[in-house]
Design a protein around this motif. Structure first.
Motif, PDB file in Angstrom:
ATOM      1  N   ASN A  78       0.808  -1.224   0.000  1.00  0.00           N
ATOM      2  CA  ASN A  78       0.000   0.000   0.000  1.00  0.00           C
ATOM      3  C   ASN A  78       0.837   1.267   0.000  1.00  0.00           C
ATOM      4  O   ASN A  78       0.420   2.288  -0.556  1.00  0.00           O
ATOM      5  CB  ASN A  78      -0.947   0.011   1.206  1.00  0.00           C
ATOM      6  CG  ASN A  78      -2.180  -0.847   0.985  1.00  0.00           C
ATOM      7  OD1 ASN A  78      -2.632  -1.016  -0.146  1.00  0.00           O
ATOM      8  ND2 ASN A  78      -2.716  -1.401   2.048  1.00  0.00           N
ATOM      9  N   SER A 129     -10.690  -4.785  -6.170  1.00  0.00           N
ATOM     10  CA  SER A 129      -9.531  -4.720  -5.280  1.00  0.00           C
ATOM     11  C   SER A 129      -9.989  -4.953  -3.851  1.00  0.00           C
ATOM     12  O   SER A 129     -11.150  -4.713  -3.499  1.00  0.00           O
ATOM     13  CB  SER A 129      -8.812  -3.372  -5.400  1.00  0.00           C
ATOM     14  OG  SER A 129      -9.646  -2.317  -4.986  1.00  0.00           O
ATOM     15  N   ASP A 172      -8.416  -4.281   0.133  1.00  0.00           N
ATOM     16  CA  ASP A 172      -7.371  -3.791   1.028  1.00  0.00           C
ATOM     17  C   ASP A 172      -7.094  -4.860   2.076  1.00  0.00           C
ATOM     18  O   ASP A 172      -7.982  -5.246   2.833  1.00  0.00           O
ATOM     19  CB  ASP A 172      -7.824  -2.486   1.695  1.00  0.00           C
ATOM     20  CG  ASP A 172      -6.692  -1.781   2.435  1.00  0.00           C
ATOM     21  OD1 ASP A 172      -5.795  -2.485   2.949  1.00  0.00           O
ATOM     22  OD2 ASP A 172      -6.699  -0.544   2.512  1.00  0.00           O
ATOM     23  N   THR A 219      -2.599  -4.269  -1.056  1.00  0.00           N
ATOM     24  CA  THR A 219      -3.881  -4.331  -1.744  1.00  0.00           C
ATOM     25  C   THR A 219      -3.820  -5.442  -2.779  1.00  0.00           C
ATOM     26  O   THR A 219      -2.831  -5.564  -3.515  1.00  0.00           O
ATOM     27  CB  THR A 219      -4.223  -3.006  -2.442  1.00  0.00           C
ATOM     28  OG1 THR A 219      -4.486  -2.002  -1.446  1.00  0.00           O
ATOM     29  CG2 THR A 219      -5.464  -3.140  -3.315  1.00  0.00           C
TER      30      THR A 219
END
Length: 207
Positions: A48, A120, A122, A127
């Protein structure tokens, strides 16, 4: 939990390229797999904190260059050990752009994929992107570089060069930038952000 158990999972080594606006960038990743066959889907994981991750979220497109066994540490270092916030990683380096404008490497690779993000997730430190493969091509017949190959044959061994006389106050991960506060880094320490071992940390000296 024994972290070393995860070392036995198989990984490749890839250059993940993307664009956002007029800027192109790329980073090294070792997490990519084909998730579906018809239509073809791949899943990739990106830290990230990386600029590349932020740019993929903005553009929704990326390229994936599959590094082969001719890959040098200089190439790994260029794309994996510096930030695109501080340097143009593609300056004076052979590359092309796919139909989405994403950069991909044209040497030291065996295959290249062009991808559009579908979803996507997280995962905290990373990610996970699931993407449709819109084009793919074979670049060379060289075998792909695995993460185990990289560790055994490409990555330089730890240097025994004496450190400068200044006091060490912290250790910084060369991959993601995480800083461990303290003068001594445990030999079995692993970065809590990217999972890289102690040998991928560099000392931070007092001013």
């Amino acid at each position: 939990m024994e972290q070393k158990a995860f070392y036995n999972l198989s990984y490749g080594v890839f250059i993940l390229g993307t664009k956002s606006g007029d800027k192109i960038n790329a980073c090294i990743t070792n997490t990519c797999f084909q998730a579906a066959a018809n239509p073809v889907r791949v899943a990739i994981s990106c830290i990230n904190q990386n600029l590349t991750c932020q740019m993929i979220k903005e553009s929704g497109v990326f390229s994936l260059s599959v590094l082969d066994q001719t890959c040098t540490f200089d190439t790994i270092s260029r794309f994996g050990y510096q930030s695109g916030r501080d340097a143009d990683k593609f300056a004076d380096f052979e590359h092309s752009l796919d139909s989405n404008g994403c950069p991909y490497v044209t040497s030291q690779v065996c295959s290249v994929f062009e991808c559009k993000v579908l979803s996507s997730q997280d995962l905290g430190s990373h990610t996970l992107f699931v993407a449709e493969v819109t084009d793919a091509k074979v670049v060379s017949t060289n075998p792909p570089l695995t993460y185990a190959d990289y560790q055994a044959n490409v990555k330089p061994k730890k240097s025994d060069t004496p450190a400068p006389s200044k006091k060490i106050v912290a250790w910084k991960c060369k991959i993601c930038g995480y800083v461990y506060e303290g003068s001594e880094l445990p030999a079995d320490f692993e970065c809590p952000i990217c999972g890289h071992p102690a040998e991928d940390f560099e000392p931070v000296y007092e001013e």
